[in-house]
Write a protein that holds these residues in place. Structure first.
Motif, PDB file in Angstrom:
ATOM      1  N   ASP A  45       0.766  -1.183  -0.078  1.00 41.21           N
ATOM      2  CA  ASP A  45       0.078   0.195   0.023  1.00 41.21           C
ATOM      3  C   ASP A  45       0.954   0.998  -0.032  1.00 41.21           C
ATOM      4  O   ASP A  45       0.640   2.300  -0.601  1.00 41.21           O
ATOM      5  CB  ASP A  45      -0.960   0.194   1.119  1.00 41.21           C
ATOM      6  CG  ASP A  45      -2.028  -0.892   0.969  1.00 41.21           C
ATOM      7  OD1 ASP A  45      -2.415  -1.501  -0.094  1.00 41.21           O
ATOM      8  OD2 ASP A  45      -2.826  -1.355   2.193  1.00 41.21           O
ATOM      9  N   GLU A  46       1.933   1.107   0.727  1.00 47.39           N
ATOM     10  CA  GLU A  46       2.885   2.336   0.712  1.00 47.39           C
ATOM     11  C   GLU A  46       3.558   2.475  -0.710  1.00 47.39           C
ATOM     12  O   GLU A  46       3.767   3.640  -1.080  1.00 47.39           O
ATOM     13  CB  GLU A  46       3.872   2.175   1.903  1.00 47.39           C
ATOM     14  CG  GLU A  46       3.458   2.414   3.067  1.00 47.39           C
ATOM     15  CD  GLU A  46       4.463   2.205   4.268  1.00 47.39           C
ATOM     16  OE1 GLU A  46       4.868   3.062   5.008  1.00 47.39           O
ATOM     17  OE2 GLU A  46       4.911   1.119   4.626  1.00 47.39           O
ATOM     18  N   ILE A  47       3.938   1.517  -1.181  1.00 50.44           N
ATOM     19  CA  ILE A  47       4.510   1.626  -2.718  1.00 50.44           C
ATOM     20  C   ILE A  47       3.436   2.080  -3.556  1.00 50.44           C
ATOM     21  O   ILE A  47       3.788   3.244  -4.322  1.00 50.44           O
ATOM     22  CB  ILE A  47       5.016   0.164  -3.428  1.00 50.44           C
ATOM     23  CG1 ILE A  47       6.125  -0.390  -2.238  1.00 50.44           C
ATOM     24  CG2 ILE A  47       5.231   0.360  -4.700  1.00 50.44           C
ATOM     25  CD1 ILE A  47       6.347  -1.858  -2.515  1.00 50.44           C
ATOM     26  N   LYS A  48       2.007   1.763  -3.614  1.00 54.39           N
ATOM     27  CA  LYS A  48       1.094   2.382  -4.337  1.00 54.39           C
ATOM     28  C   LYS A  48       0.901   3.908  -4.041  1.00 54.39           C
ATOM     29  O   LYS A  48       0.744   4.462  -4.975  1.00 54.39           O
ATOM     30  CB  LYS A  48      -0.107   1.546  -4.087  1.00 54.39           C
ATOM     31  CG  LYS A  48      -1.289   1.991  -5.104  1.00 54.39           C
ATOM     32  CD  LYS A  48      -2.483   0.851  -4.753  1.00 54.39           C
ATOM     33  CE  LYS A  48      -3.527   1.337  -5.857  1.00 54.39           C
ATOM     34  NZ  LYS A  48      -4.547   0.448  -5.461  1.00 54.39           N
ATOM     35  N   SER A  49       0.881   3.966  -3.082  1.00 56.27           N
ATOM     36  CA  SER A  49       0.731   5.425  -2.522  1.00 56.27           C
ATOM     37  C   SER A  49       1.902   6.310  -2.855  1.00 56.27           C
ATOM     38  O   SER A  49       1.623   7.470  -3.398  1.00 56.27           O
ATOM     39  CB  SER A  49       0.448   5.435  -0.961  1.00 56.27           C
ATOM     40  OG  SER A  49       0.497   6.784  -0.541  1.00 56.27           O
TER      41      SER A  49
END
Length: 71
Positions: A45-49
């Motif tokens: 999720d942090e990568i996507k964000s």
């Protein structure tokens, strides 16, 4: 997380070469196993964000869709 902060700093000038470096960084992270990410306090999720924020700052929001299939 420190590396992500540095990515944010180097892309603050909107230089396209720095955008390439930043996208390679996120691509590198995305290739890692979930166990590696968890061990280093990071998530998909942090990568996507991070990608979403990055391409938005460069005015390339539509480009983020290219990465979503892998994330």
């Amino acid at each position: 997380n420190e590396a992500e902060n540095q990515i944010y700093d180097i892309t603050s000038d909107n230089n396209m070469a720095n955008l390439e470096v930043a996208l390679l960084f996120y691509s590198y992270l995305n290739d890692k196993e979930d166990e590696f990410l968890q061990k280093n306090n990071f998530s998909r999720d942090e990568i996507k964000s991070g990608i979403k924020e990055l391409v938005s700052r460069y005015g390339l929001t539509g480009m983020a869709d290219i990465f979503w299939s892998e994330i």
